[in-house]
Scaffold this active site. Structure first.
Site, PDB file in Angstrom:
ATOM      1  N   GLU A   1       0.596   3.722   1.507  1.00 13.72           N
ATOM      2  CA  GLU A   1       0.206   3.845   2.935  1.00 13.72           C
ATOM      3  C   GLU A   1       1.632   3.925   3.632  1.00 13.72           C
ATOM      4  OE1 GLU A   1      -1.817   5.124   5.832  1.00 13.72           O
ATOM      5  OE2 GLU A   1      -3.099   5.771   4.340  1.00 13.72           O
TER       6      GLU A   1
ATOM      7  N   SER B   1       1.016  -1.402   0.531  1.00 10.14           N
ATOM      8  CA  SER B   1      -0.070  -0.390  -0.274  1.00 10.14           C
ATOM      9  C   SER B   1       1.085   1.320   0.731  1.00 10.14           C
ATOM     10  CB  SER B   1      -0.869   0.307   0.863  1.00 10.14           C
ATOM     11  OG  SER B   1      -1.556   1.378   1.359  1.00 10.14           O
TER      12      SER B   1
ATOM     13  N   TYR C   1      -1.996   0.166  10.670  1.00 10.68           N
ATOM     14  CA  TYR C   1      -2.216  -0.838   9.366  1.00 10.68           C
ATOM     15  C   TYR C   1      -0.994  -0.874   8.003  1.00 10.68           C
ATOM     16  CZ  TYR C   1      -4.286  -0.932   4.647  1.00 10.68           C
ATOM     17  OH  TYR C   1      -4.069  -1.205   3.528  1.00 10.68           O
TER      18      TYR C   1
HETATM   19  P1  NAP Z   1     -11.128  -4.724   1.390  1.00 11.65           P
HETATM   20  O1  NAP Z   1     -12.316  -4.109   0.428  1.00 11.65           O
HETATM   21  O2  NAP Z   1     -11.887  -4.202   2.560  1.00 11.65           O
HETATM   22  O3  NAP Z   1     -11.283  -6.639   1.556  1.00 11.65           O
HETATM   23  C1  NAP Z   1     -10.352  -6.886   2.862  1.00 11.65           C
HETATM   24  C2  NAP Z   1     -10.597  -8.257   2.228  1.00 11.65           C
HETATM   25  O4  NAP Z   1      -9.666  -9.519   2.742  1.00 11.65           O
HETATM   26  C3  NAP Z   1     -12.463  -9.014   2.680  1.00 11.65           C
HETATM   27  O5  NAP Z   1     -12.601  -9.943   2.173  1.00 11.65           O
HETATM   28  C4  NAP Z   1     -12.045  -9.408   3.980  1.00 11.65           C
HETATM   29  O6  NAP Z   1     -13.180 -10.534   4.490  1.00 11.65           O
HETATM   30  C5  NAP Z   1     -10.954  -9.973   3.946  1.00 11.65           C
HETATM   31  N1  NAP Z   1     -10.415 -10.600   5.204  1.00 11.65           N
HETATM   32  C6  NAP Z   1     -10.078  -8.947   6.285  1.00 11.65           C
HETATM   33  N2  NAP Z   1      -9.754  -9.850   7.886  1.00 11.65           N
HETATM   34  C7  NAP Z   1      -9.514 -11.362   7.516  1.00 11.65           C
HETATM   35  C8  NAP Z   1      -9.103 -12.355   7.720  1.00 11.65           C
HETATM   36  N3  NAP Z   1      -8.538 -12.113   9.167  1.00 11.65           N
HETATM   37  N4  NAP Z   1      -8.768 -13.897   7.414  1.00 11.65           N
HETATM   38  C9  NAP Z   1      -9.304 -13.981   6.053  1.00 11.65           C
HETATM   39  N5  NAP Z   1     -10.106 -12.617   5.022  1.00 11.65           N
HETATM   40  C10 NAP Z   1     -10.077 -11.451   5.293  1.00 11.65           C
HETATM   41  O7  NAP Z   1     -10.634  -4.378   1.171  1.00 11.65           O
HETATM   42  P2  NAP Z   1      -9.457  -4.047  -0.659  1.00 11.65           P
HETATM   43  O8  NAP Z   1      -9.355  -2.324  -1.280  1.00 11.65           O
HETATM   44  O9  NAP Z   1     -10.437  -4.538  -1.668  1.00 11.65           O
HETATM   45  O10 NAP Z   1      -8.108  -4.093  -0.900  1.00 11.65           O
HETATM   46  C11 NAP Z   1      -7.562  -5.464  -1.035  1.00 11.65           C
HETATM   47  C12 NAP Z   1      -5.984  -5.288  -0.410  1.00 11.65           C
HETATM   48  O11 NAP Z   1      -5.612  -4.296  -1.630  1.00 11.65           O
HETATM   49  C13 NAP Z   1      -6.479  -5.010   0.906  1.00 11.65           C
HETATM   50  O12 NAP Z   1      -5.127  -6.207   1.474  1.00 11.65           O
HETATM   51  C14 NAP Z   1      -5.726  -3.988   1.134  1.00 11.65           C
HETATM   52  O13 NAP Z   1      -5.021  -3.275   2.211  1.00 11.65           O
HETATM   53  C15 NAP Z   1      -4.411  -3.600   0.138  1.00 11.65           C
HETATM   54  N6  NAP Z   1      -5.627  -1.815  -0.398  1.00 11.65           N
HETATM   55  C16 NAP Z   1      -5.690  -1.356  -1.289  1.00 11.65           C
HETATM   56  C17 NAP Z   1      -6.183  -0.003  -1.099  1.00 11.65           C
HETATM   57  C18 NAP Z   1      -6.594   0.039  -1.897  1.00 11.65           C
HETATM   58  O14 NAP Z   1      -7.357   1.675  -2.168  1.00 11.65           O
HETATM   59  N7  NAP Z   1      -8.422  -0.496  -1.828  1.00 11.65           N
HETATM   60  C19 NAP Z   1      -4.353   0.261  -1.381  1.00 11.65           C
HETATM   61  C20 NAP Z   1      -3.383  -0.012  -1.491  1.00 11.65           C
HETATM   62  C21 NAP Z   1      -3.975  -1.283  -1.025  1.00 11.65           C
HETATM   63  P3  NAP Z   1     -14.393  -9.850   4.792  1.00 11.65           P
HETATM   64  O15 NAP Z   1     -15.471  -9.808   3.119  1.00 11.65           O
HETATM   65  O16 NAP Z   1     -14.909 -11.137   5.247  1.00 11.65           O
HETATM   66  O17 NAP Z   1     -14.715  -8.498   5.512  1.00 11.65           O
HETATM   67  N1  GDD Z   2     -12.803   6.994   6.100  1.00 11.82           N
HETATM   68  C1  GDD Z   2     -12.709   8.276   6.140  1.00 11.82           C
HETATM   69  N2  GDD Z   2     -14.179   8.461   6.511  1.00 11.82           N
HETATM   70  N3  GDD Z   2     -12.236   8.444   5.975  1.00 11.82           N
HETATM   71  C2  GDD Z   2     -12.031  10.744   5.812  1.00 11.82           C
HETATM   72  C3  GDD Z   2     -13.308  10.791   6.486  1.00 11.82           C
HETATM   73  C4  GDD Z   2     -14.227   9.959   6.892  1.00 11.82           C
HETATM   74  O1  GDD Z   2     -15.228  10.932   6.685  1.00 11.82           O
HETATM   75  N4  GDD Z   2     -13.482  12.333   6.774  1.00 11.82           N
HETATM   76  C5  GDD Z   2     -12.078  12.792   5.723  1.00 11.82           C
HETATM   77  N5  GDD Z   2     -11.450  11.023   5.748  1.00 11.82           N
HETATM   78  C6  GDD Z   2      -9.937  11.513   5.132  1.00 11.82           C
HETATM   79  C7  GDD Z   2      -8.724  10.584   5.722  1.00 11.82           C
HETATM   80  O2  GDD Z   2      -8.416  10.684   7.096  1.00 11.82           O
HETATM   81  C8  GDD Z   2      -8.059   9.933   4.957  1.00 11.82           C
HETATM   82  O3  GDD Z   2      -6.985  11.388   4.465  1.00 11.82           O
HETATM   83  C9  GDD Z   2      -8.655  10.629   3.791  1.00 11.82           C
HETATM   84  O4  GDD Z   2     -10.174  10.676   3.516  1.00 11.82           O
HETATM   85  C10 GDD Z   2      -8.847   8.970   2.758  1.00 11.82           C
HETATM   86  O5  GDD Z   2      -9.556   7.851   3.397  1.00 11.82           O
HETATM   87  P1  GDD Z   2      -9.728   6.542   2.477  1.00 11.82           P
HETATM   88  O6  GDD Z   2     -11.205   6.623   2.110  1.00 11.82           O
HETATM   89  O7  GDD Z   2     -10.395   5.747   3.738  1.00 11.82           O
HETATM   90  O8  GDD Z   2      -8.793   5.493   3.032  1.00 11.82           O
HETATM   91  P2  GDD Z   2      -7.271   5.499   3.057  1.00 11.82           P
HETATM   92  O9  GDD Z   2      -6.278   5.879   2.455  1.00 11.82           O
HETATM   93  O10 GDD Z   2      -6.644   6.439   4.429  1.00 11.82           O
HETATM   94  O11 GDD Z   2      -6.485   4.360   2.831  1.00 11.82           O
HETATM   95  C11 GDD Z   2      -7.188   3.466   2.145  1.00 11.82           C
HETATM   96  O12 GDD Z   2      -6.222   3.872   0.436  1.00 11.82           O
HETATM   97  C12 GDD Z   2      -4.724   2.576   1.058  1.00 11.82           C
HETATM   98  C13 GDD Z   2      -3.729   3.305   0.058  1.00 11.82           C
HETATM   99  O13 GDD Z   2      -2.971   4.305   0.160  1.00 11.82           O
HETATM  100  C14 GDD Z   2      -7.613   2.002   2.185  1.00 11.82           C
HETATM  101  O14 GDD Z   2      -7.905   1.486   1.316  1.00 11.82           O
HETATM  102  C15 GDD Z   2      -6.118   1.332   2.764  1.00 11.82           C
HETATM  103  O15 GDD Z   2      -6.631  -0.220   2.770  1.00 11.82           O
HETATM  104  C16 GDD Z   2      -4.341   1.617   1.480  1.00 11.82           C
HETATM  105  O16 GDD Z   2      -4.094   0.857   1.703  1.00 11.82           O
END
Ligand code: NAP
Ligand code: GDD
Length: 337
Positions: free
Chosen positions: A133, A131, A154
């Site tokens: 992050e 990520s 995280y």
């Molecule tokens: P997501 O929608 O939150 O999906 C997370 C998945 O992990 C879900 O299928 C969840 O199952 C499963 N999970 C949670 N705890 C688990 C456990 N203990 N054992 C097995 N499975 C578990 O996340 P996503 O957005 O698809 O992201 C996919 C991956 O990419 C994650 O690793 C995330 O950290 C990473 N990532 C995401 C982003 C982004 O912007 N989306 C960016 C960078 C990296 P349930 O459905 O049962 O909750």
């Molecule tokens: N969730 C959330 N809810 N975020 C908020 C809110 C709120 O009400 N208000 C402001 N934010 C701001 C957060 O403080 C953050 O700076 C930004 O919106 C994005 O928050 P999220 O959408 O929760 O995503 P994230 O950037 O913290 O994390 C996501 O992206 C990562 C990659 O950069 C997640 O998908 C992570 O799993 C992923 O690794």
């Protein structure tokens, strides 16, 4: 023989799009699903045919990233060609509330998957969902050689998982690739991430069933891309001669406030009349700006983002308007079993 993939996190946003991509490419797809007291396969129900059907190529198995024994037997039995480790406690704000659980699942979970794959000795390829992050407070543009400075439990767990994947590549010669993915969104995004929280609220406010939208910090900058395009980069990163690590990003940064403004403007509303700041959504440590340089992925994988910010916002708002309409008309049918 069709290629076999195993996906942890198959029920999540990315897991659902990756399953579609792999099934379309002819793969047999196995996914790990968690036991939960409510159904959690909504995002992949449209792909699911009964496992006894002759044409079934998607199979779900109960397991958990916290349970090494089940991971080992799954990998031993399935003998996947490719493993995609997408499972995680993926919410940054929540990781401050459950730091130990996040470290266990998001960090050690990757180690458990890698160790199970190594012990099975089946020469499979491994993708780790790393990520942006991890860059935390290191200023943009961030690329593969930018130092990590994680700002949440995280992000610390993801740094651990990242280096563990690199270590298994260097120690055991396994094909392990890290995708350092910047934020990517879609209509399937979890409803407590900021983009989806906003687009859902916009649809509900427009429909007259919500008055206010409570948000935290509107200043952070994120590089938001479109999730279906990011899972293509995952697949591509496992099809190379040598395993490597890639930043996947659009290179375009926008503040949270810009996302909010654009979403409300799309339905002709002024966001200032509806958005209320609620400190409950502030984070103990914030990541101020993430903007990725995906030059390496563009050159090596031939990958490039296609969907730009305004289109992404429009697609998500329109999907939430449609979802609301479907809910009202009782058109949503769940295939549960
Ligand atoms: P997501 O929608 O939150 O999906 C997370 C998945 O992990 C879900 O299928 C969840 O199952 C499963 N999970 C949670 N705890 C688990 C456990 N203990 N054992 C097995 N499975 C578990 O996340 P996503 O957005 O698809 O992201 C996919 C991956 O990419 C994650 O690793 C995330 O950290 C990473 N990532 C995401 C982003 C982004 O912007 N989306 C960016 C960078 C990296 P349930 O459905 O049962 O909750
Ligand atoms: N969730 C959330 N809810 N975020 C908020 C809110 C709120 O009400 N208000 C402001 N934010 C701001 C957060 O403080 C953050 O700076 C930004 O919106 C994005 O928050 P999220 O959408 O929760 O995503 P994230 O950037 O913290 O994390 C996501 O992206 C990562 C990659 O950069 C997640 O998908 C992570 O799993 C992923 O690794």
């Amino acid at each position: 023989m069709s290629r076999v993939a195993l996906i942890s996190g198959i029920t999540g946003q990315d897991g659902s799009y990756l399953s579609e991509l792999l099934l379309n490419k002819g793969y047999t797809v196995h996914g790990l699903k968690r036991r939960s007291s409510t159904f959690n396969t909504e995002r992949i129900d449209q792909l699911d045919v009964h496992p006894r059907q002759e044409d079934a190529r998607l199979f779900l198995h109960y397991s958990d990233l916290s349970d090494p024994a089940s991971l080992s037997s799954l990998i031993r039995d399935i003998r996947p060609d490719e493993i995609y480790n997408l499972g995680a406690q993926s919410h940054v704000r929540v990781s401050f509330d459950v730091p130990g659980y996040t470290a266990d699942v998001t960090g050690l979970g990757a180690l458990r998957m890698l160790e199970a794959a190594r012990a099975a000795d089946i020469g499979c390829r491994f993708y780790q969902a790393s990520s942006s992050e991890m860059f935390g407070s290191t200023p943009p543009p961030q690329r593969e050689d930018t130092p990590f400075h994680p700002r949440s439990p995280y992000a610390c767990a993801k740094v651990y998982a990242y280096w563990t994947a690199v270590n298994y590549r260097e120690s055991w010669g396994m094909y392990c690739a890290n995708g350092i993915l910047f934020n990517h969104e879609s209509p399937r995004r979890g409803e407590n991430f900021v983009t989806r929280k906003v687009t859902r609220a916009v649809a509900r406010i427009e429909a007259g069933i919500q008055d206010k939208l409570y948000l935290g910090n509107l200043d952070p900058v994120r590089d938001w891309g479109y999730a279906p395009e990011y899972v293509e980069a995952m697949w591509l990163s496992l099809q190379q001669e040598q395993a490597d690590d890639y930043v996947v990003a659009t290179g375009e940064g926008h503040t949270v406030q810009e996302f909010v403004e654009t979403a409300f403007a799309h339905v002709g509303l002024d966001w200032r009349q509806y958005v209320v700041t609620d400190p409950v959504y502030f984070r103990p440590a914030e990541v101020d700006a993430l903007i990725g340089d995906s030059g390496k992925a563009r050159r090596a994988l031939g990958w490039a983002p296609k969907t730009h910010f305004a289109d992404l916002v429009r697609v998500m708002v329109d999907a939430d308007r449609q979802l609301l309409e479907d809910e009202r008309m009782g058109r949503l049918v769940r295939v549960d079993r």
